[in-house]
Design a protein around this motif. Structure first.
Motif, short mmCIF file in Angstrom:
data_model
loop_
_atom_site.label_atom_id
_atom_site.label_comp_id
_atom_site.label_asym_id
_atom_site.label_seq_id
_atom_site.Cartn_x
_atom_site.Cartn_y
_atom_site.Cartn_z
N PHE A 125 8.26 0.82 1.09
CA PHE A 125 6.83 0.96 1.33
C PHE A 125 6.14 1.48 0.07
O PHE A 125 6.71 2.25 -0.69
N ASN A 126 4.89 1.07 -0.12
CA ASN A 126 4.12 1.54 -1.27
C ASN A 126 3.52 2.91 -0.96
O ASN A 126 3.77 3.48 0.11
N SER A 127 2.70 3.42 -1.86
CA SER A 127 2.11 4.75 -1.68
C SER A 127 1.13 4.81 -0.50
O SER A 127 0.85 5.89 0.01
N ALA A 128 0.64 3.65 -0.04
CA ALA A 128 -0.24 3.60 1.13
C ALA A 128 0.55 3.41 2.42
O ALA A 128 -0.03 3.17 3.48
N ASP A 129 1.89 3.53 2.34
CA ASP A 129 2.79 3.38 3.49
C ASP A 129 2.76 1.98 4.08
O ASP A 129 2.85 1.81 5.30
N ARG A 130 2.66 0.96 3.24
CA ARG A 130 2.66 -0.43 3.67
C ARG A 130 3.91 -1.13 3.17
O ARG A 130 4.32 -0.95 2.02
#
Length: 165
Positions: free
Chosen positions: A77-82
């Motif tokens: 996941f990326n820093s935006a939790d995606r």
């Protein structure tokens, strides 16, 4: 008129289901960790975040049986939790013969599922799907490590990663 409306809905529903982009298994790109656990069901569980370059592994499925081998599936996941990537790594990490066999088996299975790869050689193969790029690779450092990996990456990320080439 009613039949025309029904036909429109039936024909566009599949397009709407692909809007987010299909990832590994039952996942779609941009899901959050809880959505991935719910979509994958049995065996998928949250883990303490593990750093992978710019992303974090936050969901895992242990001991997934594929062909004759066992694998660990990690959702990144990326820093935006995606959800931005899924890694499938063989549990075998040392035996070069097993890694070569697993690469061959996975190559055959992925070819059956997705068709002929866009690129392939003795250590790597790549399939380009409508929403996802699938990369199969074998890494061998003789006497140190031997492991097989499959990476699922959204095509939008592949495009941005190669934009400066």
């Amino acid at each position: 008129m009613k039949k025309l409306l029904m036909a429109f809905v039936v024909l566009t529903l599949p397009l709407l289901s692909f809007a987010k982009g299909i990832g590994y298994g039952n996942t779609k790109w941009d899901m959050n960790p809880s959505e991935v656990v719910a979509a994958q069901g049995n065996g998928a569980h949250l883990i303490s975040p593990e750093k992978y370059k710019d992303n974090f592994g936050k969901v895992r499925i242990d001991n997934v049986s594929i062909g004759s081998g066992l694998y660990t599936v990690t959702f990144l996941f990326n820093s935006a939790d995606r959800l931005v990537q899924t890694n499938v790594a063989s549990n075998e990490k040392k035996n070069e013969g097993i890694a070569a066999s697993q690469f061959s088996i996975l190559s055959q299975l992925l070819t059956q599922k997705y068709g002929k790869p866009e690129f392939s050689d003795s250590d790597k193969a790549t399939w380009k799907l409508p929403d996802t790029t699938v990369e199969l690779s074998k890494m061998v450092i003789s006497g140190i490590m031997a492991q097989t990996f499959v990476r699922y990456i959204p095509n939008s990320r592949v495009a941005s990663d190669t934009s400066n080439l």
